[in-house]
Design an enzyme around this catalytic site. Structure first.
Site, PDB file in Angstrom:
ATOM      1  N   VAL A   1       0.770  -1.171   0.070  1.00 24.03           N
ATOM      2  CA  VAL A   1       0.028  -0.023   0.083  1.00 24.03           C
ATOM      3  C   VAL A   1       0.909   0.970   0.076  1.00 24.03           C
ATOM      4  CG1 VAL A   1      -0.179   0.337   2.536  1.00 24.03           C
ATOM      5  CG2 VAL A   1      -2.093   1.062   1.142  1.00 24.03           C
ATOM      6  N   LYS A   2       2.008   1.271   0.321  1.00 24.06           N
ATOM      7  CA  LYS A   2       3.113   2.297   0.619  1.00 24.06           C
ATOM      8  C   LYS A   2       3.287   2.935  -0.794  1.00 24.06           C
ATOM      9  CE  LYS A   2       3.467   2.071   5.253  1.00 24.06           C
ATOM     10  NZ  LYS A   2       2.670   3.396   6.269  1.00 24.06           N
TER      11      LYS A   2
END
Length: 457
Positions: free
Chosen positions: A47-48
């Site tokens: 997700v980063k």
């Protein structure tokens, strides 16, 4: 030449638009539908990627990051990977500081992507000069033309999820989402997504998953930053010993803590039951939801966000020896073969029935063992136990010069390598202090009472 349609210009354009996947087997005892927003479909497998790119693009617009510059960031690994992708495409150098609890796989991947790493001790306070926060800050001050995003306080972190992740979830659930569940570290995901969803429907519950050893839950409930809550934990990517500005506590309705062990076991369970090969904090996120399932109703639609991919944890959560060393493996699935795996390369220590008892005692002392099988022609014919041997020598001082066969007791029971631990434990009693397991290779190995106590604790 006319460009080919439906071809991305670079890897950064593939970030976002990750799938929503319905959970099935693992949520059979849940009262409602549970959906997973699976973020390892991003190119950096987490997700980063979303916020890493957002922070860099914001810095470029604001003039904080200039051509040929160096990006310096403290990271648990995933943000570093997202920054590495941006740095490669945009022509920057990347330096990452990490704590030494992060997996070797994360470090190897970052190095493979061209990042320079500084590995810092975990068990120091944030303000300590050797903490990964302090080292990043020092390097930023020392290196000209460098940019330190500091994801914990950088508004681009939450902005990325308000602009992309939140709208995707709303659209994919057709606005039916009632609960959003996610592990909380820097706070960007829960705050950005939570803000967007609350604007769409204020009744949506935003649940944050915290780790034991982190300050979030107590601070959210009491407003007190309690340093007594802070202690070392193993789970990567969630929980903090600081209060990042990106954590918008007003958006979060509830925090639930999950233990290192429960998070690790849930991670492995998701792989086996759903085919989702996920990172450690993903298991924690699901376990937190599982602990709260009694709060759910049949009409609810829950979305749990899974942060990253399991490839970064093959040496930890998905490694039986690592799990066993920390007491994380449950005994239900452990076998007799598991108990002897660590020493199966070593030969079984045994004695012959025609050896003198003094020789048997020397072997037991040399190898620090309390039980020893008596073997003849490759077969077990008896056994010796130090407590009974001690009692017999008190009664007969000349016993040491006699033969083993004169005092040996019944052979230890033998089990197959696939015998479960609990059935093996039932064979240990006041008359029998050990069990032998015969591996598929034909080799025999001993399982003692102490081995079983360690397995069952």
């Amino acid at each position: 030449m006319r460009p080919i349609k439906k071809v991305y210009d670079n890897i950064l354009e593939t970030i976002g638009h990750t799938p929503m996947i319905r959970l099935n087997e693992i949520v059979k005892d849940f009262p409602c539908e549970v959906l997973a927003k699976v973020e390892y479909f991003n190119p950096g497998n987490s997700v980063k990627d979303r916020m890493a790119l957002q922070m860099i693009e914001n810095a470029e617009k604001e003039g904080k990051l200039k051509p040929g510059g160096t990006i310096i960031e403290c990271t648990s690994g995933n943000t570093g990977m997202g920054l590495a992708l941006a740095a490669i495409v945009k022509g920057y150098k990347l330096i990452c500081t990490l704590s030494d609890k992060q997996s070797k796989e994360k470090m190897d991947v970052l190095r493979a992507m061209g990042a320079e790493l500084y590995v810092c001790p975990t068990n120091v306070p944030p303000e300590h000069p050797d903490s990964y926060y302090s080292v990043a800050d020092r390097l930023h001050k020392e290196i000209p033309n460098s940019y330190y995003p500091y994801q914990y306080d950088n508004p681009g972190n939450a902005q990325a999820h308000y602009d992309s992740t939140g709208p995707e979830i709303w659209e994919q659930t057709e606005g039916r989402i009632t609960h959003f569940v996610v592990g909380v570290g820097t706070g960007g995901t829960i705050s950005g997504v939570g803000k967007y969803l609350k604007e769409k429907n204020p009744d949506i519950q935003i649940w944050g998953i915290d780790s034991y050893g982190s300050v979030f839950k107590k601070y959210h409930e009491t407003g007190e930053f309690d340093e007594k809550e802070i202690y070392s934990y193993i789970t990567e990517g969630i929980g903090e010993d600081i209060l990042p500005k990106n954590v918008d506590f007003d958006v979060i309705d509830y925090f639930e803590k999950v233990s290192d062990k429960d998070g690790a076991l849930a991670t492995r369970e998701l792989a086996k039951k759903e085919g989702l090969f996920l990172g450690y904090s993903c298991g924690s996120a699901f376990q937190g939801l599982r602990q709260l399932k009694d709060r759910l109703k049949p009409e609810d639609v829950v979305v749990v966000l899974f942060h990253d991919h399991g490839s970064r944890y093959v040496g930890k959560v998905f490694n039986d020896d690592w799990m066993r060393d920390r007491g994380f493996l449950t005994t239900e699935n452990s076998t007799a073969g598991d108990l002897v795996r660590a020493h199966e390369h070593l030969p079984l220590v045994s004695v012959q029935p025609d050896e003198v008892i003094a020789q048997a005692i020397q072997k037991m002392q040399k190898h620090s063992i309390s039980q020893i099988p008596v073997m003849k022609d490759g077969k077990q014919v008896g056994s010796l136990d130090d407590s009974r041997l001690f009692q017999a020598m008190i009664e007969d001082p000349g016993l040491a010069e006699k033969f083993v066969e004169s005092i040996m007791e019944a052979p230890f029971p033998e089990v197959a390598p696939d015998a479960d631990v609990k059935s093996v434990a039932k064979l240990i009693n006041k008359d029998n202090s050990a069990v032998l397991v015969r591996l598929n290779s034909g080799a025999l190995h001993i399982i003692t009472k102490q081995d079983l106590i360690s397995a069952l604790s």
